[in-house]
Design an enzyme around this catalytic site. Structure first.
Site, short mmCIF file in Angstrom:
data_model
loop_
_atom_site.label_atom_id
_atom_site.label_comp_id
_atom_site.label_asym_id
_atom_site.label_seq_id
_atom_site.Cartn_x
_atom_site.Cartn_y
_atom_site.Cartn_z
N ASP A 174 -11.62 6.98 6.45
CA ASP A 174 -10.93 5.87 6.92
C ASP A 174 -10.33 5.94 8.24
OD1 ASP A 174 -9.31 3.55 6.75
OD2 ASP A 174 -7.72 4.53 5.77
N HIS A 212 -8.39 -6.48 4.44
CA HIS A 212 -8.06 -5.54 5.88
C HIS A 212 -9.39 -5.28 6.40
CE1 HIS A 212 -3.69 -4.46 5.36
NE2 HIS A 212 -3.75 -5.74 5.31
N GLU A 230 -3.11 -2.94 -2.46
CA GLU A 230 -4.08 -2.12 -1.73
C GLU A 230 -4.44 -0.91 -2.23
OE1 GLU A 230 -5.16 -1.15 2.87
OE2 GLU A 230 -3.30 -2.24 2.20
N ASP A 264 -7.17 -4.59 10.35
CA ASP A 264 -6.20 -3.29 10.21
C ASP A 264 -6.97 -2.15 10.90
OD1 ASP A 264 -4.54 -1.15 9.50
OD2 ASP A 264 -5.16 -1.40 7.45
N TRP A 290 0.90 -1.14 -0.11
CA TRP A 290 0.03 0.06 -0.05
C TRP A 290 0.95 1.13 -0.03
CZ3 TRP A 290 -0.28 3.92 3.83
CH2 TRP A 290 -1.11 4.89 3.56
N HIS A 295 -11.34 1.78 2.99
CA HIS A 295 -10.74 2.65 2.00
C HIS A 295 -11.63 2.70 0.95
CE1 HIS A 295 -6.10 1.64 2.67
NE2 HIS A 295 -6.85 2.10 3.97
N LYS A 322 -7.05 2.78 -2.13
CA LYS A 322 -7.54 3.58 -1.20
C LYS A 322 -8.13 4.68 -1.94
CE LYS A 322 -6.23 5.70 3.36
NZ LYS A 322 -5.49 5.85 4.27
N ASP A 363 -9.48 -3.07 1.63
CA ASP A 363 -9.67 -2.65 3.23
C ASP A 363 -11.15 -2.02 3.30
OD1 ASP A 363 -9.35 -0.67 5.15
OD2 ASP A 363 -7.30 -1.26 5.13
N ASP A 403 -9.94 3.83 11.01
CA ASP A 403 -9.50 2.68 11.46
C ASP A 403 -10.13 2.51 12.83
OD1 ASP A 403 -7.75 1.39 9.25
OD2 ASP A 403 -6.68 3.37 9.33
#
Length: 414
Positions: free
Chosen positions: A289, A281, A221, A321, A180, A257, A223, A254, A291
């Protein structure tokens, strides 16, 4: 086995669900726990503040400061998590007296992690660290117009792929290496094509170095945007989906993302019609994003259901993640990992035959009804039984153990 579990097991059997078979299948699904929750993505480079569009909020006491502290916290967290587990490492967690820069990392820099994993008979996954470094100039790495900067990051990625292949070879367990990059622009660029062409060229150069898939699998990955790259991210979903399909790489989806109204659960079946494997993820974005620690949400259940309903267990590599420093970091690990296992177990306990038969007959009323009935089945005793068989606390006792560890270990760090 308790009476409540036996009653729940019988109730599931009446719907055609074999609880013992569900346990056996769940035992074979490994979830990769991310090391960076334990120290706020700090690593051991002492490279300075976190950048690349990443931010960790909160200042909860007891952050791991050394490799020994981090491994100790991981060991403790895993005593509270049922099921098969892996550990996901980032390159900034290298530990060596050589102090190699990222383009010169070797397996020796991760020997302690490798030996630790061997002792626990646990697989490792790996990530190049493409942020928080002086060579990430202007926020760009593999897309930078300067060939010397691109070469540094190409060399870094391939150093990581060599290390990952060694992980897979020595552990006898395939390592997934995920790439990423944070590259993008805060404001609207004039030219989106040239950076993406450079990214393609960089990736093509990276993958000229081949590794046996038995030891290392490469993932890319995407985003949607990041802090400082709000208007354009060069590694977009469309770019990496096309690249993965054309070049036989894993696509990493993800959960944070994409646009807030998009979900990755709906992308899994589409991607696996064209790709052999994908990487997930699993995270929780809140309006962006961010997390957050994953909760047992509708989307988490949908992700697990897509994996289980279509027998994608062996084709979907599940990793978590997120990073939250506003709460106890070990509790954050345990909550997320247990929720992922709960979602998988709930998916395994769906009345699959009844649902499939109803849908094939266009009996959407029955399909609707069975899906809703499954939501309120007596799941708790089944989960408690699974935890007890795995030798971990089945209920909130795990939190008491975390609080005791905080008093005995974490509180002494500050």
């Amino acid at each position: 086995m308790g009476k409540m579990f036996e009653a729940a097991k019988s109730a599931y059997a009446e719907m055609g669900v074999d609880v013992e078979a569900a346990f056996k299948r769940l035992d074979a699904i490994a979830v990769s726990m991310h090391c960076w929750q334990g120290d706020d993505v700090s690593g051991f480079e002492s490279a300075g503040s976190l950048d690349g569009g990443l931010a960790v909020t909160g200042n909860y006491p007891g952050r791991a400061r050394t490799p020994e502290e981090l491994r100790g916290d991981i060991d403790f967290a895993m005593t509270l998590i049922p099921g098969k587990k892996r550990l996901n490492l980032h390159a900034i967690y290298a530990e060596s007296s050589l102090k190699n820069d990222r383009d010169a990392l070797t397996t020796a820099d991760f020997r302690n992690w490798l030996d630790w994993a061997k002792e626990r008979k646990m697989g490792l996954d790996f990530n190049p660290t493409m942020f928080s470094h002086p060579m990430a100039k202007n926020g760009l790495t593999l897309t930078h117009p300067d060939p010397a900067i691109r070469k540094f990051w190409i060399d870094h990625v391939n150093a990581c792929r060599r290390i990952a292949a060694d992980f897979g070879r020595e552990l006898g367990d395939t390592c997934v290496t995920n790439i990423w990059i944070p590259d993008g622009f805060k404001d609207t660029p004039y030219d989106r094509l040239a950076p993406r062409a450079r990214l393609k060229e960089s990736l093509d150069t990276i993958f000229e170095l081949k590794f046996d898939k038995k030891y290392n699998l490469d993932a890319v990955e995407s985003k949607l945007f990041g802090i400082g790259a709000e208007s354009c991210t060069f590694g977009s979903h469309e770019f990496y989906l096309a690249y993965a399909v054309k070049n036989d790489k894993l696509l990493c989806l993800d959960a944070g993302h994409f646009h807030p109204t998009e979900v990755i659960s709906d992308k899994i079946s589409s991607c696996l019609l064209f790709l052999d494997d994908i990487l997930l993820h699993v995270s929780r974005g809140v309006r962006w994003d961010s997390d957050h620690v994953i909760t047992l949400s509708d989307e988490l259940n949908a992700i697990a259901a897509e994996i289980i309903r279509h027998d994608f267990d062996r084709r979907v590599h599940i990793g978590l993640d997120y990073f939250d420093a506003s709460i106890n970091r070990i509790a954050a690990w345990v909550l997320g990992m247990r929720n992922m296992s709960k979602a998988l177990l709930q998916a395994l306990l769906e009345p699959a035959d009844l649902l499939r038969q109803a849908e094939e007959k266009f009996d959407f009323t029955s399909r609707f009804a069975w899906l809703e009935e499954a939501k309120t089945m007596n799941f708790a005793p089944v989960w408690e039984e699974y935890c007890e068989r795995c030798g971990v606390p089945s209920g909130p006792q795990w939190l008491m153990q975390v609080k005791q560890y905080e008093r005995d270990v974490l509180a002494r760090r500050d």
